[in-house]
Every structure is written in C-alpha cells, then in structure tokens.
Motif scaffolding. Sequence first.
Motif, short mmCIF file in Angstrom:
data_model
loop_
_atom_site.label_atom_id
_atom_site.label_comp_id
_atom_site.label_asym_id
_atom_site.label_seq_id
_atom_site.Cartn_x
_atom_site.Cartn_y
_atom_site.Cartn_z
N SER A 31 -12.74 2.05 3.62
CA SER A 31 -13.91 2.91 3.52
C SER A 31 -13.51 4.38 3.40
CB SER A 31 -14.84 2.71 4.72
OG SER A 31 -14.17 3.12 5.90
N THR A 34 -12.15 6.36 -1.97
CA THR A 34 -13.19 6.36 -2.97
C THR A 34 -12.55 6.14 -4.34
OG1 THR A 34 -14.40 7.99 -1.67
CG2 THR A 34 -15.06 7.72 -3.95
N ARG A 36 -13.00 6.30 -8.40
CA ARG A 36 -13.85 6.96 -9.39
C ARG A 36 -13.11 7.04 -10.72
NH1 ARG A 36 -12.35 12.48 -9.66
NH2 ARG A 36 -10.94 13.03 -7.98
N SER A 89 -9.96 10.17 1.90
CA SER A 89 -10.77 11.19 2.56
C SER A 89 -9.97 12.46 2.80
CB SER A 89 -11.29 10.67 3.89
OG SER A 89 -12.09 9.54 3.69
#
Length: 149
Positions: A31, A34, A36, A89
Amino acid sequence: MPMRIASAPFAPIAAAALLAVALAACTSSTSLVTKRTQGYEISDSAMQQIRVGQSQQLVTLVLGSPQSTNTFGDQTAWYFVQTKVAQTSFGLNTSLERTVLAIYFDKNKKVVDKAVYTAADGKVVAVESRRTPSYGEDRTFIDQILQSF
C-alpha cells in the motif's frame, strides 16, 4: 459536587477506534507503493488504427503529438514513450516497464512503418568516467591565494 465520568457509553467507540488503528498498522507494505504511467498511455486499439499509407494528420488525431521526433534524409520518425513506474511513499521511483512506439513517415508524410520497442530491444551504453586532463595545475583556492604573495 462530585464529577461523574461518563465512560460507559463511549467505551464501544473507543474500542472500535483502537481496533481500526491496529488494523491499519497491519496492512501490507504494497500500500506504500503507487504504480503509474509516465508519458503516453499507448493502447492496443490506438496502435491497431495506425496503418501504412496514413497521413501524419491522422496519426496526430489518433495518438496526439509525439514526445520526440527524428529526421534522417527525407524520412521522419515519431516516438511515443510510455513508462510504467512504481513510486514509494518515500519518493523512490523504480521503472517497471518502458515501451516506445515508433512511427516512420516518408517524404510525402505518409506512414511507411511502425515498430514497438521495449527494454529488451535496447542496449546498455557504458558511460566513460575518466576526466579529460586540463593543462596547467589544479590548485585549490588557498593555494592560489598563497601563490599571490
């Protein structure tokens, strides 16, 4: 007048909040990552629409303007680059996959060929780390000041 603490009605709410915080700490580390896409989103349907003999205008309508172009002789190549990236993150970027769609045009601005390149088609280029020697001396700032006396 004695103070009463009304803790009984709030006990289930406090327990639920404590449970939510505990479960949030147990989530997997994925989590924190990410995924993209940088650059163009090259879809299969858009690539299938590009055919030999089509004009540059039609290619622009289907794919948009190219990220990079190259001209050699009377031919032109347009490059559309798609890079899939995983970002943590903490700001660490990792390139997962890179795809380059190259469309080649002739002198009449008609599609001659198209090709899809991936990282497997690339070649590693060794960067030379040696320094070019300079003439004269490499002196520090303090050496220069002391030389002036």
